[in-house]
Design a protein around this motif. Structure first.
Motif, PDB file in Angstrom:
ATOM      1  N   LYS A   2       0.831  -1.206   0.000  1.00 32.96           N
ATOM      2  CA  LYS A   2       0.000   0.000   0.000  1.00 32.96           C
ATOM      3  C   LYS A   2       0.868   1.259   0.000  1.00 32.96           C
ATOM      4  O   LYS A   2       1.818   1.372   0.759  1.00 32.96           O
ATOM      5  CB  LYS A   2      -0.896  -0.011   1.244  1.00 32.96           C
ATOM      6  N   GLN A   3       0.534   2.167  -0.888  1.00 34.02           N
ATOM      7  CA  GLN A   3       1.270   3.420  -0.966  1.00 34.02           C
ATOM      8  C   GLN A   3       0.474   4.494  -0.226  1.00 34.02           C
ATOM      9  O   GLN A   3      -0.670   4.743  -0.558  1.00 34.02           O
ATOM     10  CB  GLN A   3       1.399   3.855  -2.427  1.00 34.02           C
ATOM     11  N   TYR A   5       0.369   8.469   0.766  1.00 35.40           N
ATOM     12  CA  TYR A   5       0.932   9.789   0.459  1.00 35.40           C
ATOM     13  C   TYR A   5       0.747  10.703   1.655  1.00 35.40           C
ATOM     14  O   TYR A   5      -0.345  10.815   2.204  1.00 35.40           O
ATOM     15  CB  TYR A   5       0.251  10.376  -0.782  1.00 35.40           C
ATOM     16  N   ASP A  20      -1.009  13.416  -6.758  1.00 39.58           N
ATOM     17  CA  ASP A  20       0.029  12.394  -6.919  1.00 39.58           C
ATOM     18  C   ASP A  20      -0.557  10.989  -6.870  1.00 39.58           C
ATOM     19  O   ASP A  20      -0.247  10.140  -7.703  1.00 39.58           O
ATOM     20  CB  ASP A  20       1.095  12.543  -5.821  1.00 39.58           C
ATOM     21  N   ALA A  21      -1.394  10.771  -5.883  1.00 36.69           N
ATOM     22  CA  ALA A  21      -1.954   9.429  -5.701  1.00 36.69           C
ATOM     23  C   ALA A  21      -2.780   9.040  -6.919  1.00 36.69           C
ATOM     24  O   ALA A  21      -2.707   7.908  -7.406  1.00 36.69           O
ATOM     25  CB  ALA A  21      -2.822   9.399  -4.443  1.00 36.69           C
ATOM     26  N   GLU A  24      -0.363   8.363  -9.983  1.00 42.23           N
ATOM     27  CA  GLU A  24       0.539   7.214  -9.958  1.00 42.23           C
ATOM     28  C   GLU A  24      -0.166   5.922  -9.587  1.00 42.23           C
ATOM     29  O   GLU A  24       0.256   4.849  -9.957  1.00 42.23           O
ATOM     30  CB  GLU A  24       1.661   7.476  -8.943  1.00 42.23           C
ATOM     31  N   ASN A  25      -1.208   6.019  -8.849  1.00 42.94           N
ATOM     32  CA  ASN A  25      -1.645   4.819  -8.161  1.00 42.94           C
ATOM     33  C   ASN A  25      -3.149   4.625  -8.091  1.00 42.94           C
ATOM     34  O   ASN A  25      -3.645   3.966  -7.205  1.00 42.94           O
ATOM     35  CB  ASN A  25      -1.101   4.888  -6.721  1.00 42.94           C
ATOM     36  N   ARG A  26      -3.912   5.227  -9.011  1.00 44.63           N
ATOM     37  CA  ARG A  26      -5.351   5.160  -8.798  1.00 44.63           C
ATOM     38  C   ARG A  26      -5.925   3.765  -9.001  1.00 44.63           C
ATOM     39  O   ARG A  26      -7.008   3.469  -8.537  1.00 44.63           O
ATOM     40  CB  ARG A  26      -6.097   6.178  -9.669  1.00 44.63           C
ATOM     41  N   ASP A  27      -5.166   2.866  -9.662  1.00 43.26           N
ATOM     42  CA  ASP A  27      -5.677   1.512  -9.798  1.00 43.26           C
ATOM     43  C   ASP A  27      -5.100   0.566  -8.747  1.00 43.26           C
ATOM     44  O   ASP A  27      -5.532  -0.565  -8.620  1.00 43.26           O
ATOM     45  CB  ASP A  27      -5.357   0.973 -11.202  1.00 43.26           C
ATOM     46  N   GLY A  28      -4.101   1.041  -7.995  1.00 48.06           N
ATOM     47  CA  GLY A  28      -3.491   0.176  -6.998  1.00 48.06           C
ATOM     48  C   GLY A  28      -4.067   0.422  -5.614  1.00 48.06           C
ATOM     49  O   GLY A  28      -5.129   1.020  -5.464  1.00 48.06           O
ATOM     50  N   ASP A  29      -3.322  -0.020  -4.616  1.00 47.75           N
ATOM     51  CA  ASP A  29      -3.752   0.162  -3.235  1.00 47.75           C
ATOM     52  C   ASP A  29      -3.063   1.415  -2.702  1.00 47.75           C
ATOM     53  O   ASP A  29      -1.854   1.433  -2.532  1.00 47.75           O
ATOM     54  CB  ASP A  29      -3.344  -1.086  -2.436  1.00 47.75           C
ATOM     55  N   SER A  30      -3.839   2.459  -2.468  1.00 49.11           N
ATOM     56  CA  SER A  30      -3.201   3.696  -2.036  1.00 49.11           C
ATOM     57  C   SER A  30      -4.090   4.452  -1.051  1.00 49.11           C
ATOM     58  O   SER A  30      -5.281   4.191  -0.938  1.00 49.11           O
ATOM     59  CB  SER A  30      -2.898   4.583  -3.242  1.00 49.11           C
TER      60      SER A  30
END
Lengths: 252, 439
Positions: A2-3, A5, A20-21, A24-30
């Protein structure tokens, strides 16, 4: 992994983190966390956000364009609250909006916990702001400026600014938010501005005009004499006017 | 007539006396009109109204509520300012009223001015003074906040019209529910004189609507409508009579609000009820307001809630529950089919939840859990509702049974009434014998 920010506790900071989130990461776990109030968790990667006005403006435009002004109003008000998970709730509401058919109706999806949270926070801030349109008290300083000090939970200044600007267009007035140390300043015949990073000069703020004391006394006397003794009911009074507002009110 | 007139009185004392004398007026609302400031003066108005403080009796302080003068040529028995009372008399000047209003408003103490008055010399003379004060406030001080003003019964039509163009709301006090009571307690007033200005304001508002259609910038006449108030408990009227009067006022005079004011004994007089030490009849006032809501928002009629045979409200049940219990033949109601009006009549369902139900059932059939989320108060509604033909629990549709259960759930009375003791409730005991035990 999990990222998360990390950003400062300001609208610009939070919007930059969302920028930023999202990028870079809207499809991942953030997720997003506020500096100073996070409890570090295992199996998370923490990323510092570079905060800029450009990012903030871009996110604002993104929300307005895709979710509409009404949803923006809710998201923005939620960010003004004092809840430490508000940034995360707003971010996840935006993510959720990508999945629903009509993104503009995102605020109707109250079964989603993040949306429900945003809804709750935004209502809380709007309600508190309304209380302050009622309970703010100004005092006249020596130089003719009307000053008010408040201790709100949320950052309500921007919510009440238009109301008082329309109401007192020809007055110099100022509201100081003691909790967040922000000034709302209005110069006669101009629009309001927010001033951050200044401190209230308590000595100058204490120098009230000649007639101020007299009107405060008149008001206190009025509040007493207008009450009907036979109907006295302090519980009812407290329900309508909670104690926490009274510290900055002339009549208490 | 012992009367003390003091010429040299400070503004503090004047405000004390003239606000103290105005406090028995109930209406302190600042609602009904939306107006933005035009940038050249001070003030604006919000449709919903804004309260600015709450006094020790829990009532809201929204307006600077004062009398212009407490000198009065009339001798109304219930009034603290009646001519036969020996109290200190004083009057504001128009300047003083403007200063107080503007300076209080500037400090965000108030939302506007509520100006009432005793009758000085004659109704016309008093109305002229009020006009002078309001004119100054509106045109010299450029005040754009809320103004509520009393129309003095008996004043010239033309005067009332001129004042109406300066005010946001006007009210004429009905004082007492029937003409007979008025004759007894307010010998110098009569029903005709009170209703005449009410009718005038109504007609003028109607004309004004036409004018505004034609000329967008035509001045507004009483844009927030008119209201009235009557005193409850000073005279022997029944709740049924009072509610019928209110109903006809809403229908025939298009009033925005009728206010009820629990009688507070300020004078000793043989024509008034004796002082009992039990305080004002607050529960009765509360029931009347509940019924008033049913008339205005729930499409009830006075004749349905009360009648000649049972002319007073049940002290244990709110008027809606009481009505439902007497009309069990209409219940239970099927949530998924009943129309909006029928839903409104179910205890525990309000205007908001009724319209939510109507919207939500288009998407699918509703269950009891869904109703809870929509804000239906199930502990009251469950006796009167079915979802898909089933009731929530096994209950009997039987007056005694439901009454017993409803009383067990305890009505949540507002704090304004809760201050009362059992002693005060016992006032009504003789009307409903035996029921006191239920509580």
């Amino acid at each position: 992994m999990k990222q998360v920010y990390i950003c400062h506790d300001t609208i610009t900071g939070i919007f930059s983190a969302i920028y930023d989130a999202w990028k870079e990461n809207r499809d991942g776990d953030s997720g997003i966390a506020l500096r100073g109030v996070i409890i570090p968790q295992l199996f998370c990667e923490y990323i510092e956000v570079e905060e800029t006005v450009q990012k903030s403006v871009a996110v604002e435009r993104l929300i307005k364009k895709n979710l509409g002004y009404n949803a923006y109003w809710d998201l923005y008000h939620a960010l003004l609250s004092d809840d430490c998970e508000r940034a995360d709730a707003v971010y996840h509401t935006m993510l959720e909006a990508r999945k629903v058919k009509d993104s503009k109706k995102i605020m109707e999806h109250l079964s989603n916990p993040h949306v429900a949270k945003v809804f709750e926070l935004s209502r809380k801030v709007a309600n508190e702001a309304h209380f302050f349109t009622e309970f703010i008290r100004f005092r006249e300083l020596e130089n003719g400026v009307m000053l008010s000090e408040i201790t709100p939970k949320g950052q309500v200044l921007t919510c009440i600014a238009d109301h008082f600007t329309n109401r007192f267009p020809l007055e110099h007035w100022m509201v100081y938010d003691k909790t967040h140390r922000v000034f709302l300043v209005h110069q006669a015949k101009k629009n309001w501005v927010l001033v951050q990073g200044e401190i209230l000069d308590t000595e100058a703020a204490g120098r009230i005009s000649e007639t101020e004391e007299e009107f405060a006394e008149l008001w206190k006397g009025f509040c007493k004499s207008i009450s009907i003794e036979e109907r006295e009911n302090l519980n009812l009074q407290r329900n309508h006017l909670p104690i926490r507002f009274r510290q900055n009110m002339t009549e208490f | 007539m012992a009367e003390i007139i003091q010429e040299q009185m400070g503004i503090y004392d004047k405000l004390q006396i003239l606000s103290d004398a105005a406090k028995y007026d109930v209406a302190c609302t600042s609602s009904g009109v939306d107006r933005q400031g035009d940038g050249t003066g001070m003030g604006n108005c919000q449709k919903a109204g804004i309260c600015h403080s709450f006094s020790a009796d829990g009532r809201c302080i929204s307006l600077l509520k004062i009398l212009f003068t407490n000198e009065c040529i009339y001798d109304c028995k219930y009034c603290v300012n009646r001519s036969s009372n020996d109290v200190v008399r004083t009057s504001f000047t128009p300047d003083e009223i403007c200063t107080l209003t503007m300076e209080f408003y500037r400090r965000n103490y108030i939302e506007g001015l509520f100006l009432s008055s005793g009758i000085l010399k004659s109704p016309n003379y008093t109305m002229e003074l009020i006009y002078a004060a309001l004119y100054k406030l509106r045109h010299e001080c450029n005040f754009q906040g809320y103004i509520h003003v009393k129309a003095i019964p008996g004043a010239a039509q033309e005067l009332i019209q001129r004042v109406g163009f300066l005010a946001d709301r006007m009210s004429v006090n009905l004082e007492l529910p029937t003409a007979e009571s008025l004759r007894l307690l307010a010998p110098h007033k009569n029903r005709k004189n009170i209703l005449a200005p009410m009718r005038l304001v109504q007609q003028k508002m109607e004309d004004n609507k036409q004018e505004i259609v034609l000329y967008k910038n035509a001045p507004r006449f009483v844009p927030a409508g008119q209201s009235t108030q009557m005193i409850i408990g000073a005279t022997p009227e029944t709740d049924y009579q009072i509610l019928s009067v209110a109903e006809s006022l809403y229908k025939k005079f298009e009033l925005k609000r009728v206010f009820y004011s629990a009688f507070v004994a300020v004078n000793e007089d043989s024509a008034l009820p004796a002082r009992t030490g039990e305080g004002p009849p607050l529960l009765r006032e509360h029931r009347l307001y509940q019924a008033d809501w049913l008339l205005r928002f729930y499409r009830f009629e006075a004749g349905e809630l009360l009648n000649e045979k049972s002319p007073n409200f049940n002290i244990f049940l709110d008027p809606k529950c009481d009505w439902a219990l007497k009309h069990l033949e209409y219940f239970p109601v099927e949530v998924n089919r009943a129309d909006y009006n029928t839903l409104l009549r179910v205890p525990g369902i309000g205007c908001k939840s009724a319209s939510r139900i109507v919207k939500a059932r288009r998407m699918g059939t509703l269950q009891f859990e869904d109703l809870k989320k929509m804000g239906v108060v199930l502990k009251r509604a469950l006796y009167f509702l079915t979802c898909n033909g089933k009731m929530m629990y096994r209950t009997k549709i039987e007056e005694d049974y439901i009454m017993r259960n409803l009383l067990n759930t305890k009505e949540k009375l507002p704090d304004s009434v809760l201050g009362m003791t059992f002693k005060q409730l016992s006032l009504f005991d003789d009307m409903t014998p035996g029921q006191a035990i239920l509580r």
